[in-house]
Design a protein around this motif. Structure first.
Motif, PDB file in Angstrom:
ATOM      1  N   ASP A  68     -42.905  38.265 102.570  1.00  0.00           N
ATOM      2  CA  ASP A  68     -42.606  39.079 100.975  1.00  0.00           C
ATOM      3  C   ASP A  68     -43.496  37.347 100.227  1.00  0.00           C
ATOM      4  OD1 ASP A  68     -42.373  41.784 101.169  1.00  0.00           O
ATOM      5  OD2 ASP A  68     -40.670  40.778 101.031  1.00  0.00           O
ATOM      6  N   ARG A  69     -43.895  36.855 101.301  1.00  0.00           N
ATOM      7  CA  ARG A  69     -43.975  35.393 100.237  1.00  0.00           C
ATOM      8  C   ARG A  69     -44.854  34.762 100.274  1.00  0.00           C
ATOM      9  NH1 ARG A  69     -41.366  30.418 100.658  1.00  0.00           N
ATOM     10  NH2 ARG A  69     -42.811  29.192 101.793  1.00  0.00           N
ATOM     11  N   TYR A  70     -45.875  36.255 101.216  1.00  0.00           N
ATOM     12  CA  TYR A  70     -47.443  35.772 100.817  1.00  0.00           C
ATOM     13  C   TYR A  70     -47.768  37.093  99.708  1.00  0.00           C
ATOM     14  CZ  TYR A  70     -47.941  32.695 104.670  1.00  0.00           C
ATOM     15  OH  TYR A  70     -48.251  31.608 105.753  1.00  0.00           O
ATOM     16  N   PHE A  71     -49.008  37.604  99.486  1.00  0.00           N
ATOM     17  CA  PHE A  71     -49.316  38.404  98.226  1.00  0.00           C
ATOM     18  C   PHE A  71     -49.653  39.237  99.794  1.00  0.00           C
ATOM     19  CE2 PHE A  71     -50.638  34.632  95.630  1.00  0.00           C
ATOM     20  CZ  PHE A  71     -50.084  35.637  94.549  1.00  0.00           C
ATOM     21  N   GLN A  72     -49.588  40.771  99.639  1.00  0.00           N
ATOM     22  CA  GLN A  72     -50.355  41.288 100.525  1.00  0.00           C
ATOM     23  C   GLN A  72     -50.905  42.716 100.490  1.00  0.00           C
ATOM     24  OE1 GLN A  72     -47.268  42.168 102.776  1.00  0.00           O
ATOM     25  NE2 GLN A  72     -46.297  40.364 102.530  1.00  0.00           N
ATOM     26  N   THR A  73     -52.182  42.623 101.208  1.00  0.00           N
ATOM     27  CA  THR A  73     -53.255  43.481 101.203  1.00  0.00           C
ATOM     28  C   THR A  73     -52.572  45.069 100.820  1.00  0.00           C
ATOM     29  OG1 THR A  73     -53.138  43.728 103.411  1.00  0.00           O
ATOM     30  CG2 THR A  73     -54.577  42.170 103.339  1.00  0.00           C
ATOM     31  N   ARG A  74     -53.761  45.921 100.642  1.00  0.00           N
ATOM     32  CA  ARG A  74     -53.972  46.849 100.269  1.00  0.00           C
ATOM     33  C   ARG A  74     -53.071  48.261 101.826  1.00  0.00           C
ATOM     34  NH1 ARG A  74     -59.213  49.106  97.614  1.00  0.00           N
ATOM     35  NH2 ARG A  74     -58.007  50.862  97.797  1.00  0.00           N
ATOM     36  N   ALA A 126     -55.056  53.650 100.274  1.00  0.00           N
ATOM     37  CA  ALA A 126     -55.753  52.410 100.824  1.00  0.00           C
ATOM     38  C   ALA A 126     -57.516  52.269 100.818  1.00  0.00           C
ATOM     39  CB  ALA A 126     -55.579  53.614 102.670  1.00  0.00           C
ATOM     40  N   SER A 127     -57.871  51.588 101.565  1.00  0.00           N
ATOM     41  CA  SER A 127     -59.472  51.685 101.737  1.00  0.00           C
ATOM     42  C   SER A 127     -59.976  52.967 102.331  1.00  0.00           C
ATOM     43  CB  SER A 127     -60.555  50.092 101.589  1.00  0.00           C
ATOM     44  OG  SER A 127     -59.763  50.254 103.133  1.00  0.00           O
ATOM     45  N   GLY A 128     -61.334  52.423 102.056  1.00  0.00           N
ATOM     46  CA  GLY A 128     -62.322  54.040 103.082  1.00  0.00           C
ATOM     47  C   GLY A 128     -61.892  53.501 104.594  1.00  0.00           C
ATOM     48  N   SER A 129     -62.193  52.390 104.693  1.00  0.00           N
ATOM     49  CA  SER A 129     -62.340  51.702 106.678  1.00  0.00           C
ATOM     50  C   SER A 129     -60.779  51.080 106.960  1.00  0.00           C
ATOM     51  CB  SER A 129     -63.121  50.830 106.423  1.00  0.00           C
ATOM     52  OG  SER A 129     -62.508  49.482 105.807  1.00  0.00           O
ATOM     53  N   GLY A 130     -59.636  51.460 105.596  1.00  0.00           N
ATOM     54  CA  GLY A 130     -58.166  50.837 106.543  1.00  0.00           C
ATOM     55  C   GLY A 130     -58.651  49.762 106.571  1.00  0.00           C
ATOM     56  N   LEU A 131     -59.255  48.989 106.671  1.00  0.00           N
ATOM     57  CA  LEU A 131     -60.244  47.384 106.594  1.00  0.00           C
ATOM     58  C   LEU A 131     -60.551  46.621 105.659  1.00  0.00           C
ATOM     59  CD1 LEU A 131     -61.018  48.024 110.334  1.00  0.00           C
ATOM     60  CD2 LEU A 131     -59.314  47.611 109.865  1.00  0.00           C
ATOM     61  N   ASP A 132     -59.739  46.711 104.356  1.00  0.00           N
ATOM     62  CA  ASP A 132     -59.852  46.072 103.239  1.00  0.00           C
ATOM     63  C   ASP A 132     -59.470  44.638 103.283  1.00  0.00           C
ATOM     64  OD1 ASP A 132     -61.401  44.813 100.874  1.00  0.00           O
ATOM     65  OD2 ASP A 132     -60.896  46.684  99.697  1.00  0.00           O
ATOM     66  N   PRO A 133     -60.498  43.599 102.841  1.00  0.00           N
ATOM     67  CA  PRO A 133     -59.470  42.033 103.274  1.00  0.00           C
ATOM     68  C   PRO A 133     -59.591  41.925 101.746  1.00  0.00           C
ATOM     69  CG  PRO A 133     -62.469  41.900 103.638  1.00  0.00           C
ATOM     70  CD  PRO A 133     -61.697  43.305 102.955  1.00  0.00           C
ATOM     71  N   ASP A 134     -59.908  42.753 100.992  1.00  0.00           N
ATOM     72  CA  ASP A 134     -59.426  42.056  99.454  1.00  0.00           C
ATOM     73  C   ASP A 134     -59.003  42.734  98.724  1.00  0.00           C
ATOM     74  OD1 ASP A 134     -61.818  40.386  99.644  1.00  0.00           O
ATOM     75  OD2 ASP A 134     -63.023  41.544  99.454  1.00  0.00           O
ATOM     76  N   LEU A 135     -58.494  42.791  96.991  1.00  0.00           N
ATOM     77  CA  LEU A 135     -58.265  42.996  96.161  1.00  0.00           C
ATOM     78  C   LEU A 135     -58.684  42.751  94.980  1.00  0.00           C
ATOM     79  CD1 LEU A 135     -53.764  42.080  96.783  1.00  0.00           C
ATOM     80  CD2 LEU A 135     -54.746  44.263  97.158  1.00  0.00           C
ATOM     81  N   SER A 136     -58.247  44.176  94.214  1.00  0.00           N
ATOM     82  CA  SER A 136     -58.696  43.424  92.655  1.00  0.00           C
ATOM     83  C   SER A 136     -57.502  42.241  91.964  1.00  0.00           C
ATOM     84  CB  SER A 136     -58.200  44.720  92.145  1.00  0.00           C
ATOM     85  OG  SER A 136     -56.642  44.694  91.410  1.00  0.00           O
ATOM     86  N   PRO A 137     -58.403  41.714  91.427  1.00  0.00           N
ATOM     87  CA  PRO A 137     -57.294  40.758  90.883  1.00  0.00           C
ATOM     88  C   PRO A 137     -56.047  41.117  89.761  1.00  0.00           C
ATOM     89  CG  PRO A 137     -59.340  40.337  89.841  1.00  0.00           C
ATOM     90  CD  PRO A 137     -59.597  41.107  90.718  1.00  0.00           C
ATOM     91  N   ALA A 138     -55.933  42.393  89.171  1.00  0.00           N
ATOM     92  CA  ALA A 138     -54.865  43.438  88.315  1.00  0.00           C
ATOM     93  C   ALA A 138     -53.711  43.377  90.272  1.00  0.00           C
ATOM     94  CB  ALA A 138     -54.852  44.224  88.949  1.00  0.00           C
ATOM     95  N   ALA A 139     -53.989  44.085  90.541  1.00  0.00           N
ATOM     96  CA  ALA A 139     -53.484  43.995  92.141  1.00  0.00           C
ATOM     97  C   ALA A 139     -52.594  42.401  92.554  1.00  0.00           C
ATOM     98  CB  ALA A 139     -53.779  44.649  93.014  1.00  0.00           C
ATOM     99  N   ALA A 140     -53.295  41.374  92.428  1.00  0.00           N
ATOM    100  CA  ALA A 140     -52.771  40.460  93.267  1.00  0.00           C
ATOM    101  C   ALA A 140     -51.485  39.852  91.980  1.00  0.00           C
ATOM    102  CB  ALA A 140     -54.166  39.469  93.389  1.00  0.00           C
ATOM    103  N   ASN A 177     -60.106  37.555  97.418  1.00  0.00           N
ATOM    104  CA  ASN A 177     -59.712  37.750  99.510  1.00  0.00           C
ATOM    105  C   ASN A 177     -58.158  37.127  99.310  1.00  0.00           C
ATOM    106  OD1 ASN A 177     -59.779  36.470 101.948  1.00  0.00           O
ATOM    107  ND2 ASN A 177     -61.488  37.159 102.148  1.00  0.00           N
ATOM    108  N   VAL A 178     -57.587  38.000 100.380  1.00  0.00           N
ATOM    109  CA  VAL A 178     -56.350  37.760 100.390  1.00  0.00           C
ATOM    110  C   VAL A 178     -55.460  36.908 100.841  1.00  0.00           C
ATOM    111  CG1 VAL A 178     -54.054  39.175 101.226  1.00  0.00           C
ATOM    112  CG2 VAL A 178     -55.479  40.489  99.603  1.00  0.00           C
ATOM    113  N   LEU A 179     -56.305  36.564 102.480  1.00  0.00           N
ATOM    114  CA  LEU A 179     -56.443  36.105 103.770  1.00  0.00           C
ATOM    115  C   LEU A 179     -56.965  34.079 103.254  1.00  0.00           C
ATOM    116  CD1 LEU A 179     -56.035  34.753 106.177  1.00  0.00           C
ATOM    117  CD2 LEU A 179     -58.294  34.999 106.558  1.00  0.00           C
ATOM    118  N   ALA A 180     -57.674  33.891 101.891  1.00  0.00           N
ATOM    119  CA  ALA A 180     -57.863  32.880 101.609  1.00  0.00           C
ATOM    120  C   ALA A 180     -57.487  32.575 100.606  1.00  0.00           C
ATOM    121  CB  ALA A 180     -58.930  32.563 100.902  1.00  0.00           C
ATOM    122  N   LEU A 181     -56.831  33.582  99.633  1.00  0.00           N
ATOM    123  CA  LEU A 181     -55.959  33.345  98.521  1.00  0.00           C
ATOM    124  C   LEU A 181     -54.230  33.026  99.194  1.00  0.00           C
ATOM    125  CD1 LEU A 181     -54.629  33.317  96.179  1.00  0.00           C
ATOM    126  CD2 LEU A 181     -54.243  36.079  96.161  1.00  0.00           C
TER     127      LEU A 181
END
Length: 190
Positions: A68-74, A126-140, A177-181
């Motif tokens: 939980d110390r990290y931002f979580q993806t969708r 979930a995203s259509g692919s289930g592999l989305d690396p990004d979040l909206s700024p609001a979600a982050a 991009n959640v990994l970059a963040l």
């Protein structure tokens, strides 16, 4: 009749071998070579490496973060979560009880993590692919209080980090991009 068949058989076999060689071997090899020469990072999966050269993820494929110390993806609908071999949507419709149960569970988890107010939809769907690396700024931004609290950082600093990592897109709205963040978050903590 038999003579017509045998005279037509040879060109058919030759054309099959020719087109199989051209379209099944030569063309894919040429495209792979061109991709490797012109776009080597993208052709190899946009892999992200740590300082030691070890692969830690991809800039274009989402991954789960285990603490939980990290931002979580969708949430991911790909297999058991971010499984590239099972990339697809869940195919659950709005009347599906399984979808309602999963979203309800995700909402409860977000509330338990301290997210207040209206939940951005990409935190619970979930995203259509289930592999989305990004979040909206609001979600982050909704995750900032939890991340700041668990890392002992000031919320305005973490919020500024999220804002700095929000980038625009030609086809859609801004995204993070959640990994970059999360990598920037680790550098901030040092």
């Amino acid at each position: 009749m038999g003579k017509d068949f045998t005279s037509a058989l040879r060109p058919a076999i030759v054309m099959t071998i020719l087109f199989a060689s051209l379209l099944g071997l030569a063309y894919p090899l040429a495209m792979t070579g061109i991709g490797q020469m012109l776009f080597p990072l993208q052709a190899n999966g946009s892999l992200v490496r740590d300082a030691g050269g070890r692969v830690i993820g991809s800039a274009v494929v989402g991954q789960a973060f285990t603490t939980d110390r990290y931002f979580q993806t969708r949430p991911s609908a790909a297999g058991k979560g971010y499984d590239g071999l099972a990339s697809s949507g869940s195919n659950l419709g709005p009347a599906s009880q399984a979808l309602v149960d999963r979203v309800t569970s995700d909402i409860a988890r977000q509330r338990a993590d301290g997210v207040v107010g209206a939940l951005p939809v990409d935190l619970v769907t979930a995203s259509g692919s289930g592999l989305d690396p990004d979040l909206s700024p609001a979600a982050a931004l909704a995750q900032v209080p939890r991340v700041a609290r668990l890392r002992g950082l000031a919320e305005p600093r973490v919020r500024a980090l999220v804002t700095a990592h929000a980038t625009g897109s030609i086809l859609g709205g801004p995204h993070v991009n959640v990994l970059a963040l999360n990598r920037a978050l680790d550098r901030m903590e040092r």
